[in-house]
Write a protein that holds these residues in place. Sequence first.
Motif, PDB file in Angstrom:
ATOM      1  N   GLU A  84      42.470  45.752  41.037  1.00 39.33           N
ATOM      2  CA  GLU A  84      42.305  45.829  39.585  1.00 39.33           C
ATOM      3  C   GLU A  84      43.004  44.673  38.871  1.00 39.33           C
ATOM      4  O   GLU A  84      42.446  44.072  37.949  1.00 39.33           O
ATOM      5  CB  GLU A  84      42.830  47.179  39.068  1.00 39.33           C
ATOM      6  CG  GLU A  84      41.993  48.344  39.526  1.00 39.33           C
ATOM      7  CD  GLU A  84      42.606  49.707  39.251  1.00 39.33           C
ATOM      8  OE1 GLU A  84      41.837  50.681  39.259  1.00 39.33           O
ATOM      9  OE2 GLU A  84      43.840  49.806  39.057  1.00 39.33           O
ATOM     10  N   LYS A  85      44.199  44.335  39.314  1.00 36.15           N
ATOM     11  CA  LYS A  85      44.933  43.241  38.669  1.00 36.15           C
ATOM     12  C   LYS A  85      44.306  41.886  38.987  1.00 36.15           C
ATOM     13  O   LYS A  85      44.318  40.984  38.146  1.00 36.15           O
ATOM     14  CB  LYS A  85      46.404  43.289  39.062  1.00 36.15           C
ATOM     15  CG  LYS A  85      47.111  44.462  38.419  1.00 36.15           C
ATOM     16  CD  LYS A  85      48.593  44.420  38.634  1.00 36.15           C
ATOM     17  CE  LYS A  85      49.213  45.570  37.871  1.00 36.15           C
ATOM     18  NZ  LYS A  85      50.523  45.259  37.375  1.00 36.15           N
ATOM     19  N   ARG A 131      36.721  45.422  40.581  1.00 38.39           N
ATOM     20  CA  ARG A 131      36.911  46.735  39.955  1.00 38.39           C
ATOM     21  C   ARG A 131      36.075  47.807  40.655  1.00 38.39           C
ATOM     22  O   ARG A 131      36.528  48.942  40.833  1.00 38.39           O
ATOM     23  CB  ARG A 131      36.565  46.661  38.467  1.00 38.39           C
ATOM     24  CG  ARG A 131      37.605  45.935  37.668  1.00 38.39           C
ATOM     25  CD  ARG A 131      37.355  46.027  36.167  1.00 38.39           C
ATOM     26  NE  ARG A 131      38.341  45.203  35.488  1.00 38.39           N
ATOM     27  CZ  ARG A 131      38.121  43.954  35.088  1.00 38.39           C
ATOM     28  NH1 ARG A 131      36.929  43.391  35.245  1.00 38.39           N
ATOM     29  NH2 ARG A 131      39.080  43.256  34.516  1.00 38.39           N
ATOM     30  N   ALA A 181      37.872  48.721  43.823  1.00 36.48           N
ATOM     31  CA  ALA A 181      39.003  49.617  43.546  1.00 36.48           C
ATOM     32  C   ALA A 181      38.513  51.045  43.312  1.00 36.48           C
ATOM     33  O   ALA A 181      39.088  52.009  43.848  1.00 36.48           O
ATOM     34  CB  ALA A 181      39.782  49.113  42.331  1.00 36.48           C
ATOM     35  N   ASP A 222      41.549  41.600  36.550  1.00 33.68           N
ATOM     36  CA  ASP A 222      42.072  41.232  35.221  1.00 33.68           C
ATOM     37  C   ASP A 222      42.424  39.746  35.168  1.00 33.68           C
ATOM     38  O   ASP A 222      42.148  39.072  34.173  1.00 33.68           O
ATOM     39  CB  ASP A 222      43.311  42.059  34.885  1.00 33.68           C
ATOM     40  CG  ASP A 222      43.001  43.532  34.671  1.00 33.68           C
ATOM     41  OD1 ASP A 222      41.804  43.889  34.484  1.00 33.68           O
ATOM     42  OD2 ASP A 222      43.953  44.339  34.700  1.00 33.68           O
ATOM     43  N   THR A 224      45.597  48.865  43.057  1.00 33.31           N
ATOM     44  CA  THR A 224      46.214  48.161  41.930  1.00 33.31           C
ATOM     45  C   THR A 224      46.014  46.657  42.048  1.00 33.31           C
ATOM     46  O   THR A 224      45.702  45.988  41.050  1.00 33.31           O
ATOM     47  CB  THR A 224      47.723  48.497  41.849  1.00 33.31           C
ATOM     48  OG1 THR A 224      47.854  49.907  41.643  1.00 33.31           O
ATOM     49  CG2 THR A 224      48.409  47.744  40.727  1.00 33.31           C
TER      50      THR A 224
END
Length: 144
Positions: free
Chosen positions: A127-128, A19, A22, A131, A124
């Motif tokens: 970030e994914k 994160r 990103a 997650d 993206t």
Amino acid sequence: MKATHQPPTVQVSPADLLRMAALYLRRHGWTQGIYYATTDALTSPACAVGAIGMACAGKPLMHPVLLSSADENTYRQSIAALVDYLDAFAPIFHIDEDGHLLDEHTSPYSWNDDPGRTAEQVITALEKAADEWDRLHTRGGENR
């Protein structure tokens, strides 16, 4: 605080680094074909792996062995989490002329440097991947 008092340390997870990477790319820019657009700037544009290095070291990281062993471990886990995410959701595999698979996993370097890649896709994906790491390794904010 006494001189012998040790302040609490914060455990940074691979998801945290992803994160932060990103966010770094959002703030300072993204590049292809090289870790950092210029190595003499503190906040130069970076590739996906370069941004992970910046998030981990706080400066351009040219080699992970320059980190403490704990930071190097988290750095490598972060890249592995990105590779796992890319393997599942954006695979790029290289096949030789005989049809044999050359790479078992998607290279974050080749993926980042793909001519059709955009900065937003890289951000993206970071970030994914974070997650996904959290989904697999934490339960309600606590480590599994």
